[in-house]
Scaffold this active site. Sequence first.
Site, PDB file in Angstrom:
ATOM      1  N   THR A 208     -33.230 -39.247 -13.975  1.00 13.67           N
ATOM      2  CA  THR A 208     -34.027 -38.163 -14.541  1.00 13.67           C
ATOM      3  C   THR A 208     -35.055 -38.711 -15.539  1.00 13.67           C
ATOM      4  OG1 THR A 208     -32.445 -37.800 -16.346  1.00 13.67           O
ATOM      5  CG2 THR A 208     -32.145 -36.500 -14.324  1.00 13.67           C
ATOM      6  N   ASN A 210     -36.326 -37.982 -19.096  1.00 12.92           N
ATOM      7  CA  ASN A 210     -35.920 -37.244 -20.298  1.00 12.92           C
ATOM      8  C   ASN A 210     -37.189 -36.848 -21.061  1.00 12.92           C
ATOM      9  OD1 ASN A 210     -34.617 -36.192 -22.479  1.00 12.92           O
ATOM     10  ND2 ASN A 210     -33.495 -38.052 -23.015  1.00 12.92           N
ATOM     11  N   GLU A 260     -34.392 -32.427 -18.534  1.00 13.24           N
ATOM     12  CA  GLU A 260     -34.325 -33.625 -17.704  1.00 13.24           C
ATOM     13  C   GLU A 260     -34.622 -33.298 -16.239  1.00 13.24           C
ATOM     14  OE1 GLU A 260     -31.178 -36.543 -18.672  1.00 13.24           O
ATOM     15  OE2 GLU A 260     -30.341 -34.937 -19.916  1.00 13.24           O
TER      16      GLU A 260
END
Length: 315
Positions: A208, A210, A260
């Site tokens: 992901t 962030n 995310e």
Amino acid sequence: MQRWRSLDEMPAEWGRCVLTIGVFDGVHRGHAQLISRAVKSAAVRGVPSVLMTFDPHPLDVVRPGAHPAQLATLDRRAELAAELGIDVFVVMPFTKDFMKLTPEEYVEELLVNRLHVAEVVVGDNFTFGKQAAGTVDTMRELGRRYGFDVDGVQLLGEHAVTFSSTYIRSCLAAGDVAAAAEALGRPHRIEGVVVHGDGRGKGLGFPTANVAPTMYAAIPADGVYAGWFTDLDDPAAEPRMAAISVGTNPTFDGRNRTVEPHILDFDGDLYDHHVAVDFVEQLRGMRRFDSIEDLVEAIGRDVDQARKVLTSADV
């Protein structure tokens, strides 16, 4: 479109204009109606259309610390106003001295002596001047005195709901990003910078980005969403499909609330990039899973569902 950071940047030869005034947070469908009226009237009159907004948010000055969640950054508001045809986007610094102007001083000093307005287009609930004492009726009365027209517009709505920034914030707080998009006329967007996180997503097979949102950003309720991810630092970048997690990662006893996005079919370095995340549909609420295996299985379903939703959605 020209953009002025204050009225001090006005050209010396400035003539008359059609002006629309407001915070325009989100530039939602109600705001678009005001802007359209101003743009059309300016075209008929053969003068520029001007949008005037404020920075900081007036509530920051009137009641410090009371800044509402922000639906769009100042740059985003300017971009959206330009798309709607505004000629000049001007940011009026909202200061303690400015908030002390009486309605008549506000009109005479700002609208008449500086901007030379031919017409003012505002929402029918518009207030201005010290203690918000001025109303649309006050503006009309002053318009007759100083020689400009006033168009007080009832903001657009559907199903007995008026499109407003307050309504959109309530939709986002409930996780109803689809209703927010209906009122905005596009998916709700947050912007931010990609920062280093815990790295758990990559370890689970679903890396992901962030995203640290801009200050005061209106973040939807905790949950998992289908949406779009755009790298704003790359002018050629196209929006990419994403499954977006918003929350504290309860399976790992997280405490910090994060945004995310897992970007579908992408593997690249985005650290320190300025990015945008557009929320299309909530897939599920945030929950704690009994095992890592259950979490990974759920994320896989989220990704499949996000792909299905976004394949048929408009960017």
